[in-house]
Scaffold this motif. Structure first.
Motif, mmCIF file in Angstrom:
data_model
loop_
_atom_site.group_PDB
_atom_site.id
_atom_site.type_symbol
_atom_site.label_atom_id
_atom_site.label_comp_id
_atom_site.label_asym_id
_atom_site.label_seq_id
_atom_site.Cartn_x
_atom_site.Cartn_y
_atom_site.Cartn_z
ATOM 1 N N LYS A 1 0.832 -1.201 0.000
ATOM 2 C CA LYS A 1 0.000 0.000 0.000
ATOM 3 C C LYS A 1 0.875 1.262 0.000
ATOM 4 O O LYS A 1 0.591 2.233 -0.713
ATOM 5 N N GLN A 2 1.931 1.250 0.792
ATOM 6 C CA GLN A 2 2.855 2.385 0.838
ATOM 7 C C GLN A 2 3.599 2.530 -0.492
ATOM 8 O O GLN A 2 3.773 3.635 -0.996
ATOM 9 N N ARG A 3 4.004 1.404 -1.058
ATOM 10 C CA ARG A 3 4.700 1.429 -2.346
ATOM 11 C C ARG A 3 3.777 1.967 -3.444
ATOM 12 O O ARG A 3 4.200 2.764 -4.288
ATOM 13 N N ALA A 4 2.518 1.574 -3.425
ATOM 14 C CA ALA A 4 1.550 2.070 -4.406
ATOM 15 C C ALA A 4 1.329 3.569 -4.252
ATOM 16 O O ALA A 4 1.195 4.297 -5.246
ATOM 17 N N TYR A 5 1.321 4.048 -3.018
ATOM 18 C CA TYR A 5 1.158 5.477 -2.766
ATOM 19 C C TYR A 5 2.350 6.254 -3.332
ATOM 20 O O TYR A 5 2.179 7.290 -3.981
ATOM 21 N N LEU A 6 3.553 5.753 -3.104
ATOM 22 C CA LEU A 6 4.750 6.412 -3.626
ATOM 23 C C LEU A 6 4.788 6.372 -5.158
ATOM 24 O O LEU A 6 5.197 7.334 -5.799
ATOM 25 N N ILE B 1 7.053 13.211 3.321
ATOM 26 C CA ILE B 1 5.986 12.406 2.737
ATOM 27 C C ILE B 1 5.414 11.517 3.832
ATOM 28 O O ILE B 1 6.142 10.776 4.491
ATOM 29 N N GLU B 2 4.102 11.619 4.039
ATOM 30 C CA GLU B 2 3.445 10.773 5.040
ATOM 31 C C GLU B 2 2.879 9.544 4.365
ATOM 32 O O GLU B 2 1.984 9.628 3.544
ATOM 33 N N LEU B 3 3.443 8.404 4.729
ATOM 34 C CA LEU B 3 3.012 7.148 4.128
ATOM 35 C C LEU B 3 1.755 6.622 4.820
ATOM 36 O O LEU B 3 1.610 6.746 6.031
ATOM 37 N N PRO B 4 0.854 6.012 4.052
ATOM 38 C CA PRO B 4 -0.329 5.411 4.669
ATOM 39 C C PRO B 4 0.055 4.186 5.485
ATOM 40 O O PRO B 4 1.072 3.538 5.223
ATOM 41 N N GLN B 5 -0.738 3.884 6.501
ATOM 42 C CA GLN B 5 -0.468 2.735 7.344
ATOM 43 C C GLN B 5 -1.028 1.517 6.720
ATOM 44 O O GLN B 5 -1.297 0.652 6.498
#
Length: 98
Positions: A4-9, A94-98
């Protein structure tokens, strides 16, 4: 790093233009220090591997990631996206999603 974090980035990097070009000289000390400085200022950068380079994008990504202690977010064609949390306080993190 979660998927999920990788997809956000990846979604953040989609609109970015490459700010570092890797050419026929490959990964030199000056390129490594420039990538290190850019990651400290921006946290997320996109790199382009030019056609005249002897190395492929995946090889460059692995080499740079280990040299500057970063995470390879993605490698698509000749484009590489790297991420590293900055230690600076005066930039927008950058705030990554949990």
């Amino acid at each position: 790093m979660t998927s999920k974090q990788r997809a956000y980035l990846r979604s953040l990097a989609m609109t970015m233009t490459p700010i570092v070009n890797i050419g026929k000289n490959g990964v030199t000390d000056s390129v490594t220090s420039e990538v290190d400085n850019l990651l400290e200022c921006k946290e997320l950068i996109k790199i382009s591997v030019l056609k005249n380079s002897d190395l492929g994008a995946k090889e460059v990504a692995e080499c740079l990631a280990t040299e500057v202690n970063a995470i390879v977010v993605q490698t698509v064609g000749s484009k590489i996206t790297l991420y590293r949390v900055s230690k600076k306080d005066d930039i927008k993190h950058i705030e990554l999603p949990q």
